[in-house]
Each structure stands twice: as C-alpha cells, then as structure tokens.
Design a protein around this motif. Structure first.
Motif, mmCIF file in Angstrom:
data_model
loop_
_atom_site.group_PDB
_atom_site.id
_atom_site.type_symbol
_atom_site.label_atom_id
_atom_site.label_comp_id
_atom_site.label_asym_id
_atom_site.label_seq_id
_atom_site.Cartn_x
_atom_site.Cartn_y
_atom_site.Cartn_z
ATOM 1 N N GLU A 16 0.339 5.336 -1.112
ATOM 2 C CA GLU A 16 0.843 4.247 -1.936
ATOM 3 C C GLU A 16 -0.206 3.706 -2.893
ATOM 4 O O GLU A 16 0.132 3.103 -3.912
ATOM 5 N N LYS A 17 -1.495 3.868 -2.552
ATOM 6 C CA LYS A 17 -2.568 3.333 -3.386
ATOM 7 C C LYS A 17 -3.649 4.395 -3.569
ATOM 8 O O LYS A 17 -3.841 5.229 -2.689
ATOM 9 N N PRO A 18 -4.370 4.358 -4.679
ATOM 10 C CA PRO A 18 -5.442 5.340 -4.895
ATOM 11 C C PRO A 18 -6.489 5.329 -3.783
ATOM 12 O O PRO A 18 -6.926 6.370 -3.315
ATOM 13 N N VAL A 20 -7.485 3.039 -0.073
ATOM 14 C CA VAL A 20 -7.155 1.972 0.872
ATOM 15 C C VAL A 20 -8.416 1.645 1.657
ATOM 16 O O VAL A 20 -9.066 2.541 2.211
ATOM 17 N N GLU A 24 -8.045 -3.432 4.832
ATOM 18 C CA GLU A 24 -6.595 -3.360 4.590
ATOM 19 C C GLU A 24 -5.891 -2.635 5.719
ATOM 20 O O GLU A 24 -4.812 -3.045 6.172
ATOM 21 N N GLU A 57 -8.795 7.850 0.920
ATOM 22 C CA GLU A 57 -7.911 8.130 -0.199
ATOM 23 C C GLU A 57 -7.100 9.375 0.088
ATOM 24 O O GLU A 57 -7.453 10.205 0.944
ATOM 25 N N VAL A 65 1.890 3.693 -8.069
ATOM 26 C CA VAL A 65 1.292 2.841 -7.042
ATOM 27 C C VAL A 65 2.347 1.927 -6.433
ATOM 28 O O VAL A 65 3.090 1.250 -7.140
ATOM 29 N N ALA A 68 1.474 -3.411 -1.634
ATOM 30 C CA ALA A 68 0.609 -3.617 -0.477
ATOM 31 C C ALA A 68 1.453 -4.125 0.688
ATOM 32 O O ALA A 68 2.476 -4.769 0.499
ATOM 33 N N TYR A 149 11.118 0.305 -4.565
ATOM 34 C CA TYR A 149 9.942 0.547 -3.730
ATOM 35 C C TYR A 149 10.428 1.041 -2.372
ATOM 36 O O TYR A 149 10.923 0.271 -1.551
ATOM 37 N N ASP A 188 1.008 -8.780 -2.192
ATOM 38 C CA ASP A 188 1.009 -8.023 -3.440
ATOM 39 C C ASP A 188 1.372 -8.926 -4.622
ATOM 40 O O ASP A 188 2.317 -9.721 -4.531
#
Length: 270
Positions: A16-18, A20, A24, A57, A65, A68, A149, A188
């Motif tokens: 979900e994110k480049p 983490v 987190e 990653e 993206v 969160a 999402y 987020d």
C-alpha cells in the motif's frame, strides 16, 4: 497475534505504501518493535519484501498509494462482541425516516445487522455497508463517489463538488483511529479530508469506539471533542476517560456487551 497473521498484515502494508516503517507496523499489529524486526528479517530472507533501514518495502513498489491503517479484514476480527453491542446502541438512537450518515469502518459496519427492519435514508462511503443494507433491508441507500480503497472497502473523494454536499443528516455515525483530550484521531490525511466534509453535513456526530481506542494515538486530529454529541463505547472505558468526555460536554453511552442486557447510560449536557 500469530506470526502468520502479522506476516499477512506486513505484506499487505508494503503493497500500500512505498516504504513502511517499523513504528507503523508496530501500531498495525500491536506487536513489539523486536518482533516486527524479526518478522521483516524473516520475510526478507523468504524474498517476500525488501528490508530497508527502519522498515521494509515491497519488491515491486505500488504505483497507487493506499490509506494508512489496518485493512478492514483485520480490524473486523478485533473486539467483535464490543463492536456489536456498541452498534446496537447506535441504532437505538435512530428513528424511521431519519437521514443518517454511516462512515465506513468495522464498528459502524455492525450497525447493518440492527438496521434490517428500519426504513431510513442512509448515506455511506462503505461498499460493505451499502451492499448489506441493499440486500437485507428496505432503507434508502446513497453511496458516495470517488476513489475505491480496497483494503478499507471505502470510497473517498478529494474534491469539494461531490454528492456529499447535497445530503443532510440528522446524525453521522463514525469510528476513529483513537480518541483523546485533543479529539478524534485518524491515521491518514485523505481520511481526515473526506470525513471532515461528512461531519459538516450532520447536525450531530456520534462516535462509535471500543474502549481500546482511548489508548490509541495518531499525529492527525480529525475534530475536537466539542464537536462530538455522543460517544458510544464498552464497559472497558476507564474513569479518567469518562471524566474527559463529561468535561467536554459529550454524552456517554456505555454498551453492555452481555447479550440481552440493557446498557448503562451516563449523560451530561452536550
């Protein structure tokens, strides 16, 4: 939480994110930093992700993206009995014909089971809530437009000129990442932006949070306690948190998790 479940959450997060970070992932899994570092190392050896300084990653970083926070499928397994009891109390506040907003979330989703025999106008940004009510109730359903999402099963729009501005609600029901002296917290910025628009369309804001949310914190504040009309939680709430709500003029409803038992309600002027 078992190792297999932690690994699934970690792999989902890195898609979900480049990148983490370890903190987190600690928050997502409610695990220790040492445990998360071991998990990342194991998944790195298995070539399921790439270990980087301070986190992990994806081997093939996502082009899109996501949001969160924990996925819906993970959150729905946590504190289920408490969420059901809280949702029952939330629906008890409604009357047939009421226009209401139900924000996407695993606690608010539990409201659908108690809305089966109701006839209300329901605006939601949750596919799960809309689908269940369409199939199992006679409520009128309006679904927001925007980007889907998948992990959270919600639709969010960053634009001001969407259908949200055309719906008036007697009450808005929503959950939160956490709640504390500064107010409601989310994980987020896009959630903050979308939810603030929804809050503006409702006369009253009703917050559905199990008692663990009073111990959760985030760096993003959605709104202050003064904007909240009612908080519905379970009997695990601590006295200091109940006092915090009373001081802010928030009505508190404590749901009895035992099936068939009446709830205990403590009120202060909102």
């Amino acid at each position: 939480m078992h190792e297999k479940e932690r690994h699934r959450i970690i792999l989902s997060a890195v898609q979900e994110k480049p990148v983490v970070t370890v903190p987190e992932l600690v928050d997502l899994t409610d695990s220790s930093e040492a445990t998360i570092r071991r998990d990342i190392a194991a998944l790195h050896v298995q070539k399921k992700l790439r270990r980087v300084r301070g986190g992990a990653e994806a081997l093939h970083p996502p082009q899109f993206v996501g949001l969160a926070g924990r996925p819906f499928t993970v959150n729905e397994t946590l504190n289920t009995r408490q969420k059901q009891a809280i949702a029952k109390e939330a629906v008890a506040l409604c009357e047939d014909g009421d226009p209401i907003i139900i924000n996407g979330g695993t606690t608010t989703f539990q409201m659908v089971h108690f809305l089966t025999n109701r006839r209300m106008q329901v605006f939601t940004n949750s596919f799960n809530i809309a689908e269940h009510l369409l199939k199992h109730s006679k409520n009128t359903i309006m679904l927001s437009g925007g980007t889907i999402y998948r992990e959270q099963n919600i639709v969010l729009s960053p634009f001001d000129n969407d259908v949200t501005r055309n719906f008036y609600a007697r009450r808005m029901f929503m959950g939160a990442q956490g709640i504390g002296p500064l107010g409601l917290m989310e994980a987020d910025p896009l959630l903050i932006q979308a939810e603030q628009k929804l809050i503006d369309q409702a006369d009253e804001l009703v917050v559905l949070v199990d008692s663990t949310k009073f111990r959760k914190r985030s760096s993003l504040i959605l709104c202050g306690l003064k904007r909240i009309a009612t908080v519905i939680t379970d009997s695990g709430i601590e006295d200091r948190d109940a006092a915090m709500l009373e001081e802010a003029g928030v009505n508190l409803i404590v749901a009895n998790v035992q099936a068939g038992a009446k709830s205990e309600t403590a009120s202060s002027s909102a």
